[in-house]
Design a protein around this motif. Structure first.
Motif, PDB file in Angstrom:
ATOM      1  N   ASP A  69       6.633  18.561 -12.181  1.00  0.00           N
ATOM      2  CA  ASP A  69       7.486  18.666 -11.020  1.00  0.00           C
ATOM      3  C   ASP A  69       8.779  17.246 -10.958  1.00  0.00           C
ATOM      4  O   ASP A  69       8.345  16.437 -10.422  1.00  0.00           O
ATOM      5  N   TYR A  70       9.617  17.677 -11.805  1.00  0.00           N
ATOM      6  CA  TYR A  70      10.518  16.547 -12.143  1.00  0.00           C
ATOM      7  C   TYR A  70      11.338  16.126 -10.911  1.00  0.00           C
ATOM      8  O   TYR A  70      11.483  14.836 -10.652  1.00  0.00           O
ATOM      9  N   LYS A  71      11.799  17.073  -9.863  1.00  0.00           N
ATOM     10  CA  LYS A  71      12.747  16.930  -8.928  1.00  0.00           C
ATOM     11  C   LYS A  71      12.020  16.227  -8.046  1.00  0.00           C
ATOM     12  O   LYS A  71      12.334  15.061  -7.310  1.00  0.00           O
ATOM     13  N   ALA A  72      10.551  16.224  -7.629  1.00  0.00           N
ATOM     14  CA  ALA A  72       9.681  15.555  -6.847  1.00  0.00           C
ATOM     15  C   ALA A  72       9.538  14.341  -7.399  1.00  0.00           C
ATOM     16  O   ALA A  72       9.353  13.084  -6.792  1.00  0.00           O
ATOM     17  N   ALA A  73       9.178  14.138  -8.603  1.00  0.00           N
ATOM     18  CA  ALA A  73       8.850  12.982  -9.268  1.00  0.00           C
ATOM     19  C   ALA A  73      10.026  11.994  -9.183  1.00  0.00           C
ATOM     20  O   ALA A  73       9.983  10.818  -8.792  1.00  0.00           O
ATOM     21  N   ALA A  74      11.252  12.390  -9.347  1.00  0.00           N
ATOM     22  CA  ALA A  74      12.689  11.742  -9.202  1.00  0.00           C
ATOM     23  C   ALA A  74      12.830  11.217  -7.939  1.00  0.00           C
ATOM     24  O   ALA A  74      13.176  10.070  -7.566  1.00  0.00           O
ATOM     25  N   HIS A  75      12.531  12.099  -6.924  1.00  0.00           N
ATOM     26  CA  HIS A  75      12.568  11.704  -5.341  1.00  0.00           C
ATOM     27  C   HIS A  75      11.429  10.433  -5.213  1.00  0.00           C
ATOM     28  O   HIS A  75      11.840   9.541  -4.688  1.00  0.00           O
ATOM     29  N   TYR A  76      10.305  10.692  -5.626  1.00  0.00           N
ATOM     30  CA  TYR A  76       9.323   9.424  -5.379  1.00  0.00           C
ATOM     31  C   TYR A  76       9.691   8.558  -6.123  1.00  0.00           C
ATOM     32  O   TYR A  76       9.302   7.341  -5.447  1.00  0.00           O
ATOM     33  N   PHE A  77      10.129   8.542  -7.234  1.00  0.00           N
ATOM     34  CA  PHE A  77      10.297   7.424  -7.857  1.00  0.00           C
ATOM     35  C   PHE A  77      11.664   6.553  -7.110  1.00  0.00           C
ATOM     36  O   PHE A  77      11.693   5.308  -6.973  1.00  0.00           O
ATOM     37  N   LYS A  78      12.407   7.199  -6.890  1.00  0.00           N
ATOM     38  CA  LYS A  78      13.510   6.783  -6.089  1.00  0.00           C
ATOM     39  C   LYS A  78      13.205   5.873  -4.672  1.00  0.00           C
ATOM     40  O   LYS A  78      13.517   4.903  -4.433  1.00  0.00           O
ATOM     41  N   VAL A  79      12.243   6.625  -3.882  1.00  0.00           N
ATOM     42  CA  VAL A  79      11.568   5.916  -2.768  1.00  0.00           C
ATOM     43  C   VAL A  79      10.740   4.761  -3.018  1.00  0.00           C
ATOM     44  O   VAL A  79      10.983   3.545  -2.561  1.00  0.00           O
ATOM     45  N   ALA A  80      10.077   5.013  -4.284  1.00  0.00           N
ATOM     46  CA  ALA A  80       9.431   3.414  -4.574  1.00  0.00           C
ATOM     47  C   ALA A  80      10.210   2.389  -5.093  1.00  0.00           C
ATOM     48  O   ALA A  80      10.032   1.201  -4.977  1.00  0.00           O
ATOM     49  N   MET A  81      11.641   2.631  -5.582  1.00  0.00           N
ATOM     50  CA  MET A  81      12.348   1.812  -5.951  1.00  0.00           C
ATOM     51  C   MET A  81      12.946   0.938  -4.733  1.00  0.00           C
ATOM     52  O   MET A  81      13.358  -0.227  -4.865  1.00  0.00           O
ATOM     53  N   LYS A  82      12.947   1.482  -3.758  1.00  0.00           N
ATOM     54  CA  LYS A  82      13.247   0.920  -2.269  1.00  0.00           C
ATOM     55  C   LYS A  82      12.265  -0.242  -2.036  1.00  0.00           C
ATOM     56  O   LYS A  82      12.382  -1.400  -1.494  1.00  0.00           O
ATOM     57  N   PHE A  83      10.987  -0.038  -2.303  1.00  0.00           N
ATOM     58  CA  PHE A  83       9.972  -1.144  -2.184  1.00  0.00           C
ATOM     59  C   PHE A  83      10.059  -2.443  -3.133  1.00  0.00           C
ATOM     60  O   PHE A  83       9.950  -3.436  -2.531  1.00  0.00           O
ATOM     61  N   VAL A  84      10.185  -1.929  -4.306  1.00  0.00           N
ATOM     62  CA  VAL A  84      10.701  -2.962  -5.472  1.00  0.00           C
ATOM     63  C   VAL A  84      11.930  -3.584  -5.218  1.00  0.00           C
ATOM     64  O   VAL A  84      11.769  -5.055  -5.403  1.00  0.00           O
ATOM     65  N   SER A 134       0.646  -1.293   0.048  1.00  0.00           N
ATOM     66  CA  SER A 134      -0.040   0.180   0.116  1.00  0.00           C
ATOM     67  C   SER A 134       0.843   1.130  -0.083  1.00  0.00           C
ATOM     68  O   SER A 134       0.626   2.199  -0.742  1.00  0.00           O
ATOM     69  N   GLU A 135       2.061   1.354   0.914  1.00  0.00           N
ATOM     70  CA  GLU A 135       2.747   2.487   0.761  1.00  0.00           C
ATOM     71  C   GLU A 135       3.505   2.407  -0.569  1.00  0.00           C
ATOM     72  O   GLU A 135       3.717   3.797  -0.910  1.00  0.00           O
ATOM     73  N   CYS A 136       3.815   1.390  -1.336  1.00  0.00           N
ATOM     74  CA  CYS A 136       4.440   1.528  -2.483  1.00  0.00           C
ATOM     75  C   CYS A 136       3.611   2.171  -3.291  1.00  0.00           C
ATOM     76  O   CYS A 136       4.067   2.941  -4.347  1.00  0.00           O
ATOM     77  N   GLU A 137       2.158   1.550  -3.473  1.00  0.00           N
ATOM     78  CA  GLU A 137       1.319   2.127  -4.392  1.00  0.00           C
ATOM     79  C   GLU A 137       1.163   3.766  -4.252  1.00  0.00           C
ATOM     80  O   GLU A 137       1.084   4.344  -5.103  1.00  0.00           O
ATOM     81  N   GLN A 138       1.130   4.038  -2.987  1.00  0.00           N
ATOM     82  CA  GLN A 138       0.889   5.536  -2.741  1.00  0.00           C
ATOM     83  C   GLN A 138       2.017   6.330  -3.114  1.00  0.00           C
ATOM     84  O   GLN A 138       1.931   7.337  -3.739  1.00  0.00           O
ATOM     85  N   VAL A 139       3.360   6.034  -2.941  1.00  0.00           N
ATOM     86  CA  VAL A 139       4.324   6.812  -3.354  1.00  0.00           C
ATOM     87  C   VAL A 139       4.660   6.676  -4.854  1.00  0.00           C
ATOM     88  O   VAL A 139       4.908   7.804  -5.673  1.00  0.00           O
ATOM     89  N   ILE A 140       4.172   5.735  -5.751  1.00  0.00           N
ATOM     90  CA  ILE A 140       4.263   5.645  -6.843  1.00  0.00           C
ATOM     91  C   ILE A 140       3.131   6.676  -7.429  1.00  0.00           C
ATOM     92  O   ILE A 140       3.306   7.316  -8.491  1.00  0.00           O
ATOM     93  N   GLY A 141       2.144   6.702  -6.830  1.00  0.00           N
ATOM     94  CA  GLY A 141       0.962   7.707  -7.065  1.00  0.00           C
ATOM     95  C   GLY A 141       1.514   9.296  -7.108  1.00  0.00           C
ATOM     96  O   GLY A 141       1.054  10.043  -7.958  1.00  0.00           O
ATOM     97  N   PHE A 142       2.329   9.531  -5.729  1.00  0.00           N
ATOM     98  CA  PHE A 142       2.895  10.673  -5.660  1.00  0.00           C
ATOM     99  C   PHE A 142       3.673  11.178  -6.842  1.00  0.00           C
ATOM    100  O   PHE A 142       3.706  12.122  -7.448  1.00  0.00           O
ATOM    101  N   ALA A 143       4.665  10.029  -7.217  1.00  0.00           N
ATOM    102  CA  ALA A 143       5.504  10.235  -8.346  1.00  0.00           C
ATOM    103  C   ALA A 143       4.736  10.662  -9.637  1.00  0.00           C
ATOM    104  O   ALA A 143       5.144  11.611 -10.164  1.00  0.00           O
ATOM    105  N   GLN A 144       3.933   9.748  -9.956  1.00  0.00           N
ATOM    106  CA  GLN A 144       3.002  10.120 -11.182  1.00  0.00           C
ATOM    107  C   GLN A 144       2.389  11.467 -11.158  1.00  0.00           C
ATOM    108  O   GLN A 144       2.053  12.315 -12.131  1.00  0.00           O
ATOM    109  N   LYS A 145       1.907  11.736 -10.077  1.00  0.00           N
ATOM    110  CA  LYS A 145       1.061  13.093  -9.747  1.00  0.00           C
ATOM    111  C   LYS A 145       2.384  14.344 -10.080  1.00  0.00           C
ATOM    112  O   LYS A 145       1.849  15.172 -10.933  1.00  0.00           O
TER     113      LYS A 145
END
Length: 91
Positions: free
Chosen positions: A74-89, A57-68
């Motif tokens: 907001d490429y800097k924020a997107a990169a940050h959230y995708f990086k966080v999502a990769m920790k779940f993956v 669920s947390e992973c899904e939420q972080v990916i949603g933040f990245a997509q938004k």
């Protein structure tokens, strides 16, 4: 996949559903992993999946933040959230 075919034959097999959910999460498909974990909890199996469901669920939420952020250019924020999502993956 073989797991999907196996679940078609035995849809209440919690072990196979957990494996499928873990595979989906490792592929970054956290929303689909959440759905699989929810299937287990709805089936009332004794398998304790609360922690796994929470992580997906947390992973899904972080990916949603990245997509938004990406949609808002907001490429800097997107990169940050995708990086966080990769920790779940990578788990």
């Amino acid at each position: 996949t073989d797991i999907t075919k196996a679940l078609e034959l035995e849809p209440n097999n919690a072990d196979w559903r957990v494996q499928k959910a873990k595979l989906l999460k490792s592929l970054g498909q956290c929303d689909r992993a959440v759905a699989e974990y929810q299937q287990i909890t709805k089936a009332g199996t004794s398998e304790d999946v609360a922690t796994l469901l929470q992580e997906a669920s947390e992973c899904e939420q972080v990916i949603g933040f990245a997509q938004k952020a990406l949609m808002n250019e907001d490429y800097k924020a997107a990169a940050h959230y995708f990086k966080v999502a990769m920790k779940f993956v990578d788990q």
